[in-house]
Motif scaffolding. Sequence first.
Motif, PDB file in Angstrom:
ATOM      1  N   HIS A  61       2.873   9.285  -1.185  1.00 24.60           N
ATOM      2  CA  HIS A  61       3.511   8.316  -0.292  1.00 24.60           C
ATOM      3  C   HIS A  61       3.934   7.053  -1.039  1.00 24.60           C
ATOM      4  N   ILE A  62       3.183   6.687  -2.022  1.00 21.65           N
ATOM      5  CA  ILE A  62       3.440   5.443  -2.743  1.00 21.65           C
ATOM      6  C   ILE A  62       4.615   5.583  -3.711  1.00 21.65           C
ATOM      7  N   GLU A  63       4.899   6.795  -4.161  1.00 25.34           N
ATOM      8  CA  GLU A  63       6.001   7.002  -5.091  1.00 25.34           C
ATOM      9  C   GLU A  63       7.310   6.418  -4.569  1.00 25.34           C
ATOM     10  N   GLY A  64       7.527   6.509  -3.267  1.00 25.56           N
ATOM     11  CA  GLY A  64       8.749   5.954  -2.686  1.00 25.56           C
ATOM     12  C   GLY A  64       8.801   4.442  -2.782  1.00 25.56           C
ATOM     13  N   ALA A  65       7.656   3.788  -2.769  1.00 28.83           N
ATOM     14  CA  ALA A  65       7.631   2.325  -2.799  1.00 28.83           C
ATOM     15  C   ALA A  65       7.724   1.766  -4.218  1.00 28.83           C
ATOM     16  N   VAL A  66       7.097   2.432  -5.184  1.00 33.17           N
ATOM     17  CA  VAL A  66       7.031   1.873  -6.540  1.00 33.17           C
ATOM     18  C   VAL A  66       7.611   2.784  -7.613  1.00 33.17           C
ATOM     19  N   GLY A  67       7.954   4.015  -7.291  1.00 34.07           N
ATOM     20  CA  GLY A  67       8.489   4.948  -8.272  1.00 34.07           C
ATOM     21  C   GLY A  67       7.417   5.870  -8.832  1.00 34.07           C
ATOM     22  N   PRO A  68       7.830   7.063  -9.325  1.00 33.16           N
ATOM     23  CA  PRO A  68       6.853   8.041  -9.794  1.00 33.16           C
ATOM     24  C   PRO A  68       6.091   7.615 -11.047  1.00 33.16           C
ATOM     25  N   GLY A  69       6.741   6.902 -11.968  1.00 30.90           N
ATOM     26  CA  GLY A  69       6.055   6.480 -13.187  1.00 30.90           C
ATOM     27  C   GLY A  69       4.934   5.496 -12.896  1.00 30.90           C
ATOM     28  N   ILE A  70       5.192   4.579 -11.999  1.00 37.63           N
ATOM     29  CA  ILE A  70       4.179   3.587 -11.641  1.00 37.63           C
ATOM     30  C   ILE A  70       3.105   4.221 -10.774  1.00 37.63           C
ATOM     31  N   ALA A  71       3.490   5.137  -9.879  1.00 32.70           N
ATOM     32  CA  ALA A  71       2.509   5.786  -8.997  1.00 32.70           C
ATOM     33  C   ALA A  71       1.464   6.553  -9.799  1.00 32.70           C
ATOM     34  N   LYS A  72       1.824   7.033 -10.980  1.00 30.11           N
ATOM     35  CA  LYS A  72       0.852   7.747 -11.815  1.00 30.11           C
ATOM     36  C   LYS A  72      -0.274   6.830 -12.273  1.00 30.11           C
ATOM     37  N   ARG A  73      -0.026   5.521 -12.302  1.00 32.78           N
ATOM     38  CA  ARG A  73      -1.043   4.563 -12.735  1.00 32.78           C
ATOM     39  C   ARG A  73      -1.818   3.981 -11.554  1.00 32.78           C
ATOM     40  N   LEU A  74      -1.628   4.546 -10.367  1.00 35.29           N
ATOM     41  CA  LEU A  74      -2.330   4.082  -9.175  1.00 35.29           C
ATOM     42  C   LEU A  74      -3.825   4.351  -9.300  1.00 35.29           C
ATOM     43  N   ASP A  75      -4.608   3.382  -8.900  1.00 38.25           N
ATOM     44  CA  ASP A  75      -6.061   3.530  -8.907  1.00 38.25           C
ATOM     45  C   ASP A  75      -6.617   2.628  -7.815  1.00 38.25           C
ATOM     46  N   THR A  76      -7.921   2.668  -7.623  1.00 39.29           N
ATOM     47  CA  THR A  76      -8.549   1.795  -6.633  1.00 39.29           C
ATOM     48  C   THR A  76      -9.686   1.023  -7.276  1.00 39.29           C
ATOM     49  N   PHE A  77      -9.865  -0.206  -6.784  1.00 39.36           N
ATOM     50  CA  PHE A  77     -11.034  -0.976  -7.181  1.00 39.36           C
ATOM     51  C   PHE A  77     -12.246  -0.356  -6.503  1.00 39.36           C
ATOM     52  N   GLU A  78     -13.422  -0.795  -6.864  1.00 36.16           N
ATOM     53  CA  GLU A  78     -14.638  -0.243  -6.261  1.00 36.16           C
ATOM     54  C   GLU A  78     -14.684  -0.454  -4.755  1.00 36.16           C
ATOM     55  N   ASP A  79     -13.991  -1.479  -4.249  1.00 34.52           N
ATOM     56  CA  ASP A  79     -13.987  -1.737  -2.806  1.00 34.52           C
ATOM     57  C   ASP A  79     -12.912  -0.937  -2.069  1.00 34.52           C
ATOM     58  N   GLY A  80     -12.153  -0.089  -2.781  1.00 35.09           N
ATOM     59  CA  GLY A  80     -11.153   0.767  -2.159  1.00 35.09           C
ATOM     60  C   GLY A  80      -9.743   0.212  -2.153  1.00 35.09           C
TER      61      GLY A  80
END
Length: 190
Positions: free
Chosen positions: A19-38
């Motif tokens: 879902h996020i790929e549409g907002a930021v692009g596929p290259g950036i979406a690959k670097r998506l992560d979460t902090f410990e708080d989600g």
Amino acid sequence: MTTRSAGRPLTPMDIAKQHIEGAVGPGIAKRLDTFEDGTFYIRAGAWAGLFSWLADFMVYALCAVAGFVALVVAYPEVSDGVAALTMIGLLIGVPILYGLFLRNGRALGGTLTGTRLVRVKNGTRVGAAACWAMLVRTLLFPLFLAAVVASGGISPGSLRRISIDEAATRRLHTAGFLRLDTPGAAGPHR
């Protein structure tokens, strides 16, 4: 589009990346992560992290050398012992002083690369630990890297700070993608 291994069920992070790929692009979406708080964030790219560290290391090295040269010019008859102690003091003191400029998570390296050093726990600014973070970043990093290679890696839980791509993370949050652990995390939050 993010792909997954055959036979592996989609995880909530896989769905969020799609879902996020549409907002930021596929290259950036690959670097998506979460902090410990989600909370979602975009990890800084490897090159941005390297250049950020290199810029900060160069400032550190230039300041340490300039301090030593200033001592030698001001006191040309200084003994070898005093010179050695001064150099040790500069090697430790310069990153601590430079860390005072890191209080908002951005020293020169972060400013040049658009990255910010934040806490892994919740993405907040480094704050009072900035001096220690800069000491680790400039002086102890080579030793840390050697230890990581020798030990075969580190666990994600052992990290306390991480560099994020500030602009991409801001775009992600502006698009409404905030947290993984909330209902409907795969889509924008309103």
